[in-house]
Scaffold this active site. Structure first.
Site, PDB file in Angstrom:
ATOM      1  N   GLU A   1       0.792  -1.084   0.017  1.00  0.00           N
ATOM      2  CA  GLU A   1      -0.069   0.141  -0.091  1.00  0.00           C
ATOM      3  C   GLU A   1       0.888   1.229   0.038  1.00  0.00           C
ATOM      4  O   GLU A   1       1.853   1.253   0.817  1.00  0.00           O
ATOM      5  CB  GLU A   1      -0.909   0.221   1.311  1.00  0.00           C
ATOM      6  CG  GLU A   1      -1.849   1.571   1.029  1.00  0.00           C
ATOM      7  CD  GLU A   1      -2.794   1.362   2.166  1.00  0.00           C
ATOM      8  OE1 GLU A   1      -2.948   0.747   3.128  1.00  0.00           O
ATOM      9  OE2 GLU A   1      -3.861   2.237   2.095  1.00  0.00           O
TER      10      GLU A   1
ATOM     11  N   GLU B   1       4.922   4.769   3.484  1.00  0.00           N
ATOM     12  CA  GLU B   1       4.381   6.027   3.992  1.00  0.00           C
ATOM     13  C   GLU B   1       5.538   7.021   3.947  1.00  0.00           C
ATOM     14  O   GLU B   1       6.763   6.744   4.629  1.00  0.00           O
ATOM     15  CB  GLU B   1       3.899   5.830   5.392  1.00  0.00           C
ATOM     16  CG  GLU B   1       3.171   7.263   6.016  1.00  0.00           C
ATOM     17  CD  GLU B   1       2.356   7.997   4.964  1.00  0.00           C
ATOM     18  OE1 GLU B   1       1.320   7.797   4.636  1.00  0.00           O
ATOM     19  OE2 GLU B   1       2.897   9.260   4.861  1.00  0.00           O
TER      20      GLU B   1
ATOM     21  N   ASP C   1       9.780   7.762   0.476  1.00  0.00           N
ATOM     22  CA  ASP C   1       9.150   8.166  -0.805  1.00  0.00           C
ATOM     23  C   ASP C   1       8.834   6.930  -1.677  1.00  0.00           C
ATOM     24  O   ASP C   1       9.818   6.474  -2.211  1.00  0.00           O
ATOM     25  CB  ASP C   1      10.093   9.269  -1.611  1.00  0.00           C
ATOM     26  CG  ASP C   1       9.008   9.907  -2.842  1.00  0.00           C
ATOM     27  OD1 ASP C   1       8.102   9.178  -3.231  1.00  0.00           O
ATOM     28  OD2 ASP C   1       9.222  11.255  -3.078  1.00  0.00           O
TER      29      ASP C   1
ATOM     30  N   ASP D   1      -2.316  12.369  -2.225  1.00  0.00           N
ATOM     31  CA  ASP D   1      -2.138  13.874  -2.453  1.00  0.00           C
ATOM     32  C   ASP D   1      -2.874  14.333  -3.770  1.00  0.00           C
ATOM     33  O   ASP D   1      -1.965  13.900  -4.663  1.00  0.00           O
ATOM     34  CB  ASP D   1      -1.387  14.309  -1.651  1.00  0.00           C
ATOM     35  CG  ASP D   1      -1.218  14.032  -0.158  1.00  0.00           C
ATOM     36  OD1 ASP D   1      -2.362  13.943   0.436  1.00  0.00           O
ATOM     37  OD2 ASP D   1      -0.122  13.463   0.099  1.00  0.00           O
TER      38      ASP D   1
ATOM     39  N   LYS E   1      -2.963  22.693  -7.035  1.00  0.00           N
ATOM     40  CA  LYS E   1      -2.524  23.771  -7.850  1.00  0.00           C
ATOM     41  C   LYS E   1      -1.663  23.631  -8.719  1.00  0.00           C
ATOM     42  O   LYS E   1      -0.734  22.884  -8.707  1.00  0.00           O
ATOM     43  CB  LYS E   1      -1.854  24.753  -6.561  1.00  0.00           C
ATOM     44  CG  LYS E   1      -2.919  25.472  -5.684  1.00  0.00           C
ATOM     45  CD  LYS E   1      -2.217  26.223  -4.820  1.00  0.00           C
ATOM     46  CE  LYS E   1      -3.306  27.020  -3.539  1.00  0.00           C
ATOM     47  NZ  LYS E   1      -2.587  27.335  -2.547  1.00  0.00           N
TER      48      LYS E   1
HETATM   49  C1  LIG Z   1      -4.464  11.788   1.496  1.00  0.00           C
HETATM   50  S1  LIG Z   1      -3.524  10.741   2.280  1.00  0.00           S
HETATM   51  C2  LIG Z   1      -4.338   9.072   2.314  1.00  0.00           C
HETATM   52  C3  LIG Z   1      -3.890   8.014   2.970  1.00  0.00           C
HETATM   53  C4  LIG Z   1      -4.825   6.799   2.888  1.00  0.00           C
HETATM   54  N1  LIG Z   1      -4.424   6.242   1.930  1.00  0.00           N
HETATM   55  C5  LIG Z   1      -6.069   6.847   3.177  1.00  0.00           C
HETATM   56  O1  LIG Z   1      -6.788   6.973   2.166  1.00  0.00           O
HETATM   57  O2  LIG Z   1      -6.582   7.099   4.197  1.00  0.00           O
HETATM   58  C6  LIG Z   1      -2.109  10.454   1.365  1.00  0.00           C
HETATM   59  C7  LIG Z   1      -1.024  10.000   2.337  1.00  0.00           C
HETATM   60  O3  LIG Z   1      -0.061   9.463   1.058  1.00  0.00           O
HETATM   61  C8  LIG Z   1       1.172  10.046   1.726  1.00  0.00           C
HETATM   62  N2  LIG Z   1       2.280  10.134   0.702  1.00  0.00           N
HETATM   63  C9  LIG Z   1       2.049  11.348  -0.115  1.00  0.00           C
HETATM   64  N3  LIG Z   1       3.244  11.147  -0.998  1.00  0.00           N
HETATM   65  C10 LIG Z   1       3.800   9.956  -0.727  1.00  0.00           C
HETATM   66  C11 LIG Z   1       4.995   9.434  -1.373  1.00  0.00           C
HETATM   67  N4  LIG Z   1       5.530   9.941  -2.599  1.00  0.00           N
HETATM   68  N5  LIG Z   1       5.278   7.864  -0.946  1.00  0.00           N
HETATM   69  C12 LIG Z   1       4.644   7.577  -0.042  1.00  0.00           C
HETATM   70  N6  LIG Z   1       3.608   8.211   0.720  1.00  0.00           N
HETATM   71  C13 LIG Z   1       3.207   9.182   0.286  1.00  0.00           C
HETATM   72  C14 LIG Z   1       0.967  11.149   2.614  1.00  0.00           C
HETATM   73  O4  LIG Z   1       1.949  11.235   3.718  1.00  0.00           O
HETATM   74  C15 LIG Z   1      -0.356  10.555   3.088  1.00  0.00           C
HETATM   75  O5  LIG Z   1      -0.174  10.015   4.318  1.00  0.00           O
END
Ligand SMILES: C[S@@+](CC[C@H](N)C(=O)[O-])C[C@H]1O[C@@H](n2cnc3c(N)ncnc32)[C@H](O)[C@@H]1O
Length: 217
Positions: free
Chosen positions: A49, A74, A101, A124, A128
């Site tokens: 995930e 994460e 990442d 995310d 913008k």
């Molecule tokens: C909007 S949240 C959604 C979290 C979870 N998937 C949910 O649906 O509840 C997006 C998550 O992705 C993580 N995230 C963003 N860019 C990422 C990356 N390049 N690699 C790993 N995690 C990332 C953020 O820190 C955040 O916890």
């Protein structure tokens, strides 16, 4: 701020930290590959995930499928600490957490054809224009998802942003995935999903399969 305080409180508790550290995979300078059989000590289907948040979905999923192995990725250090403690407390031998990442993991560290499913829920959206470069989904990342899944394996995706779905879904098809009829199992079970479903927000989800007969990589 509240989230930071919560993570600090949890991580400040030595017992919780010890539990969390047991769930964490900590790559170091000597480790350029994440090799799931070496991490789990067995060969089993591996599900990953990306952006697992606090792990609401992957903890349930790992408990549901003990014969498979799971990695929660994460980026945020704060969120990872909460995630690692929650995963550690779940006491599941088939679930580990890595803070990095996901682009580094998928583009560079995972072996070809080593993953049986990706779950990517509510990435995310960076709406913008000047932030678009931060988006997870790019043709490069999607090509790496394709490279790292086994033929016949599936990538599950959900987003609450219609325009982002309109970019992601064609990108997956352009990389060689085909649309599958199967529902994305986490689309209504992650932390964000639960909020969106409770608020009656529309979500856009899809499953994409790598064809069984697809060639290298
Ligand atoms: C909007 S949240 C959604 C979290 C979870 N998937 C949910 O649906 O509840 C997006 C998550 O992705 C993580 N995230 C963003 N860019 C990422 C990356 N390049 N690699 C790993 N995690 C990332 C953020 O820190 C955040 O916890």
């Amino acid at each position: 701020m509240a989230r930071l305080r919560k993570a600090a409180r949890i991580w400040g508790d030595p017992k919780a930290r010890e539990i969390g550290q047991r769930a964490l995979i900590t790559p170091d300078d000597r480790v350029f590959t994440i090799d799931p059989p070496a991490i789990f000590g067995r060969r089993a289907p591996v599900e990953i995930e990306i952006g697992a948040g606090k792990g609401e979905f992957i903890i349930e999923r790992a408990a549901e499928f003990p014969e498979r192995d799971f990695i929660a990725v994460e980026l945020s250090a704060t969120v990872t600490r909460v995630l690692a403690v929650r995963c550690g407390r779940a006491g599941l031998g088939n679930l580990r957490v890595v803070r990095m990442d996901a682009r580094t993991l998928v583009n560079l560290m995972l072996p070809d054809r080593s993953v049986s499913a990706y779950h990517i829920y509510y990435p995310d959206p960076w709406p913008k224009e000047r932030h678009v470069k931060h988006r997870l989904f790019t043709p490069t990342l999607v090509a790496s998802l394709f490279r790292t899944v086994e033929p016949g394996a599936t990538a599950y995706v959900a987003t609450d942003v219609r325009d982002y779905a309109g970019e992601i879904f064609p990108m997956m098809l352009a990389a060689g995935f085909i649309r599958a009829v199967e529902a994305a199992p986490g689309a209504d079970r992650t932390g964000f999903a639960r909020k969106y479903v409770a608020a009656g927000k529309p979500v856009f989800s899809a499953s994409f399969r790598r064809p069984r007969e697809s060639k290298n990589p």
